[in-house]
Design a protein around this motif. Structure first.
Motif, PDB file in Angstrom:
ATOM      1  N   VAL A 249       0.836  -1.207   0.000  1.00  0.00           N
ATOM      2  CA  VAL A 249       0.000   0.000   0.000  1.00  0.00           C
ATOM      3  C   VAL A 249       0.869   1.255   0.000  1.00  0.00           C
ATOM      4  O   VAL A 249       0.459   2.306  -0.520  1.00  0.00           O
ATOM      5  CB  VAL A 249      -0.997   0.012   1.181  1.00  0.00           C
ATOM      6  N   GLY A 250       2.069   1.175   0.572  1.00  0.00           N
ATOM      7  CA  GLY A 250       2.999   2.292   0.474  1.00  0.00           C
ATOM      8  C   GLY A 250       3.426   2.521  -0.963  1.00  0.00           C
ATOM      9  O   GLY A 250       3.576   3.657  -1.420  1.00  0.00           O
ATOM     10  N   TYR A 251       3.598   1.425  -1.676  1.00  0.00           N
ATOM     11  CA  TYR A 251       3.946   1.502  -3.095  1.00  0.00           C
ATOM     12  C   TYR A 251       2.826   2.186  -3.875  1.00  0.00           C
ATOM     13  O   TYR A 251       3.079   3.034  -4.739  1.00  0.00           O
ATOM     14  CB  TYR A 251       4.186   0.091  -3.631  1.00  0.00           C
ATOM     15  N   VAL A 252       1.585   1.839  -3.542  1.00  0.00           N
ATOM     16  CA  VAL A 252       0.432   2.484  -4.173  1.00  0.00           C
ATOM     17  C   VAL A 252       0.439   3.982  -3.866  1.00  0.00           C
ATOM     18  O   VAL A 252       0.248   4.818  -4.760  1.00  0.00           O
ATOM     19  CB  VAL A 252      -0.884   1.849  -3.676  1.00  0.00           C
ATOM     20  N   ALA A 253       0.641   4.320  -2.614  1.00  0.00           N
ATOM     21  CA  ALA A 253       0.638   5.735  -2.219  1.00  0.00           C
ATOM     22  C   ALA A 253       1.736   6.509  -2.944  1.00  0.00           C
ATOM     23  O   ALA A 253       1.518   7.634  -3.404  1.00  0.00           O
ATOM     24  CB  ALA A 253       0.812   5.852  -0.712  1.00  0.00           C
ATOM     25  N   GLY A 254       2.921   5.903  -3.046  1.00  0.00           N
ATOM     26  CA  GLY A 254       4.030   6.561  -3.716  1.00  0.00           C
ATOM     27  C   GLY A 254       3.752   6.818  -5.185  1.00  0.00           C
ATOM     28  O   GLY A 254       4.183   7.843  -5.738  1.00  0.00           O
ATOM     29  N   LEU A 255       3.033   5.901  -5.821  1.00  0.00           N
ATOM     30  CA  LEU A 255       2.718   6.057  -7.240  1.00  0.00           C
ATOM     31  C   LEU A 255       1.551   7.017  -7.480  1.00  0.00           C
ATOM     32  O   LEU A 255       1.519   7.711  -8.511  1.00  0.00           O
ATOM     33  CB  LEU A 255       2.380   4.694  -7.849  1.00  0.00           C
ATOM     34  N   MET A 256       0.601   7.072  -6.542  1.00  0.00           N
ATOM     35  CA  MET A 256      -0.634   7.810  -6.805  1.00  0.00           C
ATOM     36  C   MET A 256      -0.664   9.227  -6.233  1.00  0.00           C
ATOM     37  O   MET A 256      -1.514  10.023  -6.625  1.00  0.00           O
ATOM     38  CB  MET A 256      -1.834   7.014  -6.272  1.00  0.00           C
ATOM     39  N   THR A 257       0.216   9.553  -5.298  1.00  0.00           N
ATOM     40  CA  THR A 257       0.188  10.901  -4.742  1.00  0.00           C
ATOM     41  C   THR A 257       0.468  11.948  -5.816  1.00  0.00           C
ATOM     42  O   THR A 257       1.341  11.768  -6.667  1.00  0.00           O
ATOM     43  CB  THR A 257       1.206  11.042  -3.593  1.00  0.00           C
ATOM     44  N   LYS A 258      -0.258  13.039  -5.748  1.00  0.00           N
ATOM     45  CA  LYS A 258      -0.046  14.144  -6.684  1.00  0.00           C
ATOM     46  C   LYS A 258       0.756  15.271  -6.039  1.00  0.00           C
ATOM     47  O   LYS A 258       1.246  16.176  -6.718  1.00  0.00           O
ATOM     48  CB  LYS A 258      -1.393  14.677  -7.183  1.00  0.00           C
ATOM     49  N   THR A 259       0.892  15.188  -4.708  1.00  0.00           N
ATOM     50  CA  THR A 259       1.611  16.238  -3.982  1.00  0.00           C
ATOM     51  C   THR A 259       2.982  15.768  -3.487  1.00  0.00           C
ATOM     52  O   THR A 259       3.715  16.557  -2.876  1.00  0.00           O
ATOM     53  CB  THR A 259       0.789  16.701  -2.764  1.00  0.00           C
ATOM     54  N   ASN A 260       3.306  14.497  -3.753  1.00  0.00           N
ATOM     55  CA  ASN A 260       4.522  13.887  -3.197  1.00  0.00           C
ATOM     56  C   ASN A 260       4.545  14.003  -1.672  1.00  0.00           C
ATOM     57  O   ASN A 260       5.605  14.119  -1.057  1.00  0.00           O
ATOM     58  CB  ASN A 260       5.789  14.524  -3.782  1.00  0.00           C
ATOM     59  N   ASN A 261       3.357  13.925  -1.067  1.00  0.00           N
ATOM     60  CA  ASN A 261       3.213  14.112   0.371  1.00  0.00           C
ATOM     61  C   ASN A 261       2.105  13.178   0.849  1.00  0.00           C
ATOM     62  O   ASN A 261       0.953  13.303   0.406  1.00  0.00           O
ATOM     63  CB  ASN A 261       2.855  15.573   0.654  1.00  0.00           C
ATOM     64  N   ILE A 262       2.447  12.247   1.724  1.00  0.00           N
ATOM     65  CA  ILE A 262       1.470  11.274   2.216  1.00  0.00           C
ATOM     66  C   ILE A 262       1.544  11.194   3.736  1.00  0.00           C
ATOM     67  O   ILE A 262       2.465  11.735   4.357  1.00  0.00           O
ATOM     68  CB  ILE A 262       1.701   9.873   1.602  1.00  0.00           C
ATOM     69  N   GLY A 263       0.571  10.526   4.350  1.00  0.00           N
ATOM     70  CA  GLY A 263       0.524  10.432   5.804  1.00  0.00           C
ATOM     71  C   GLY A 263       0.438   9.003   6.301  1.00  0.00           C
ATOM     72  O   GLY A 263       0.070   8.086   5.552  1.00  0.00           O
ATOM     73  N   PHE A 264       0.758   8.839   7.583  1.00  0.00           N
ATOM     74  CA  PHE A 264       0.665   7.541   8.253  1.00  0.00           C
ATOM     75  C   PHE A 264       0.270   7.769   9.702  1.00  0.00           C
ATOM     76  O   PHE A 264       0.923   8.542  10.421  1.00  0.00           O
ATOM     77  CB  PHE A 264       2.009   6.801   8.187  1.00  0.00           C
ATOM     78  N   VAL A 265      -0.823   7.125  10.140  1.00  0.00           N
ATOM     79  CA  VAL A 265      -1.288   7.209  11.527  1.00  0.00           C
ATOM     80  C   VAL A 265      -1.242   5.822  12.131  1.00  0.00           C
ATOM     81  O   VAL A 265      -1.879   4.887  11.620  1.00  0.00           O
ATOM     82  CB  VAL A 265      -2.723   7.777  11.613  1.00  0.00           C
ATOM     83  N   ILE A 266      -0.496   5.688  13.227  1.00  0.00           N
ATOM     84  CA  ILE A 266      -0.355   4.394  13.899  1.00  0.00           C
ATOM     85  C   ILE A 266      -1.107   4.435  15.226  1.00  0.00           C
ATOM     86  O   ILE A 266      -1.219   5.490  15.863  1.00  0.00           O
ATOM     87  CB  ILE A 266       1.141   4.075  14.115  1.00  0.00           C
ATOM     88  N   GLY A 267      -1.666   3.298  15.637  1.00  0.00           N
ATOM     89  CA  GLY A 267      -2.407   3.249  16.896  1.00  0.00           C
ATOM     90  C   GLY A 267      -1.498   3.334  18.102  1.00  0.00           C
ATOM     91  O   GLY A 267      -1.749   4.100  19.035  1.00  0.00           O
ATOM     92  N   MET A 268      -0.425   2.551  18.076  1.00  0.00           N
ATOM     93  CA  MET A 268       0.588   2.578  19.130  1.00  0.00           C
ATOM     94  C   MET A 268       1.913   2.155  18.525  1.00  0.00           C
ATOM     95  O   MET A 268       1.934   1.425  17.525  1.00  0.00           O
ATOM     96  CB  MET A 268       0.238   1.636  20.286  1.00  0.00           C
ATOM     97  N   THR A 269       2.990   2.607  19.124  1.00  0.00           N
ATOM     98  CA  THR A 269       4.302   2.217  18.623  1.00  0.00           C
ATOM     99  C   THR A 269       4.887   1.109  19.486  1.00  0.00           C
ATOM    100  O   THR A 269       4.934   1.212  20.703  1.00  0.00           O
ATOM    101  CB  THR A 269       5.279   3.404  18.620  1.00  0.00           C
ATOM    102  N   ASN A 270       5.272   0.030  18.844  1.00  0.00           N
ATOM    103  CA  ASN A 270       5.998  -1.058  19.485  1.00  0.00           C
ATOM    104  C   ASN A 270       6.579  -1.912  18.367  1.00  0.00           C
ATOM    105  O   ASN A 270       6.388  -1.616  17.182  1.00  0.00           O
ATOM    106  CB  ASN A 270       5.096  -1.882  20.418  1.00  0.00           C
TER     107      ASN A 270
END
Length: 373
Positions: A176-197
């Motif tokens: 899905v990161g690959y999809v985001a990298g190909l489809m973004t028009k702003t070269n700017n994407i986000g990621f929200v994680i529930g918790m870090t571990n």
């Protein structure tokens, strides 16, 4: 705390199957039979018998078996891994005729009493959803060695009566990161994680790696919601990313991610779901999802229990085995993106692309890009 019971009995189906079998194979018509015909008929009969044996095994009365599911916070309708786990258990109930229940955990204080409830009611298999339940599951398994347990996303419990169901979620996140990298028009994407571990960061390593490989000029905004059950915080995180230029946002945050999807829908940008295919949660907004087939793992555990082959230890589901993947809902993906994803999937399975599965591996390949520790 909610409790739901599903009990499916298959005795009628068995009777119908046996009746159908008894009535087949008779005919008043006579014909000449060659040796080849006889051989073919014999092979066909063997195949039919094998199929009937399998059907009979699946349709035997398992109504005395009880399987309980203890959710993490976020509940059984979180649209993510709790819901997917319950869906897998419901399918097992339909196919095998077992009795299934779930108990929802509103807070971590519910883990122990929920597990103990199923133990007190003599459940044959208790499935804990998520690494947050590891301590409660270990404690219960040690005290009840004759009871079977399974836990999703935790491999720390080394007991013969505990099956640890693990996933190469970094592989799905890479796609899905690959999809985001190909489809973004702003070269700017986000990621929200529930918790870090260690477990959850695998989503981040995979997502960032896939996005960078597809688009080396990309910027990745990263947020830790610190909760799997806080849609409001998820929405705030996503809104911040959108304000700062992100046009695609991936969440790995359980019910918190519902807020991420809502923010994306309102702003008219793409969201990426997690664990299950979340396209129908917001058609036109959820461009794809990083699927982790916990439903399959739960189903497999029930089937193994019935067959007497359920064992303790770690069982890992990866891309090659169909345990993780990109979602089948792909209406929003351009054909060239679909092809690019299929190509990179083949390379991952063949070992030509290595998806980082630790901080050390990620930083060795991509530098100090991942910011959530």
């Amino acid at each position: 705390m909610k409790k739901k019971t599903v009990a499916l009995m298959l005795a009628a189906a068995m009777a119908a199957s046996l009746t159908a079998c008894a009535g087949s194979g008779s005919s008043a018509e006579s014909k000449t039979t060659t040796a080849a015909d006889s051989s073919a008929k014999e092979e066909s009969t063997k195949a039919d018998d094998a199929e009937k044996t399998t059907d009979a095994a699946e349709k035997k009365d398992n109504s005395d078996l009880k399987i309980g599911l203890v959710t993490d916070v976020g509940g059984v309708n979180d649209g993510s891994f709790n819901q997917s786990s319950w869906e897998g258990l419901q399918k097992a109930a339909e196919d095998f005729g077992v009795e299934v229940n779930y108990l929802e955990s509103s807070t971590d204080a519910d883990y122990v009493p929920n597990i103990e409830t199923f133990i007190d009611e003599d459940y044959d298999l208790i499935i804990s959803v998520g690494y947050m339940l590891a301590d409660a599951t270990r404690q219960a398994a040690e005290a009840n060695p004759d009871c079977n347990f399974a836990i999703i996303d935790d491999a720390t419990i080394d007991l013969p009566n505990v099956t640890c169901l693990m996933f190469r979620q970094e592989q799905a996140a890479y796609l899905v990161g690959y999809v985001a990298g190909l489809m973004t028009k702003t070269n700017n994407i986000g990621f929200v994680i529930g918790m870090t571990n260690e477990t959850m960061n695998l989503f981040g390593y995979g997502y960032c790696a896939g996005a960078i490989d597809a688009n080396p000029d990309i910027t990745i905004q990263q947020f830790n919601a610190n909760s799997f059950a806080d849609p409001a915080t998820g929405k705030t995180n996503a809104s911040t990313a959108i304000t700062n230029g992100a046009d695609i946002i991936f969440h790995a945050a359980g019910a918190t991610g519902l807020g991420v999807i809502e923010a994306c829908q309102e702003a008219g940008v793409y969201a990426i779901g997690v664990d299950r295919d979340q396209y129908n949660d917001a058609p036109g907004t959820v461009v794809t999802s990083a699927m982790k087939r916990v439903d399959n793992a739960v189903y497999d555990s029930v089937e193994s229990l019935i067959n007497g082959t359920l064992k303790g230890g770690v069982h890992t589901y990866d891309l090659a085995a169909g345990g993780v993947d990109i979602a089948p809902s792909q209406d929003l993906l351009p054909e060239d993106v679909k092809k690019a994803v299929e190509d990179v999937k083949k390379k991952i399975v063949a070992g030509e692309v290595t998806v980082p599965s630790s901080k050390e591996e990620f930083e060795a390949a991509y530098g100090d890009v991942y910011q959530l520790d």
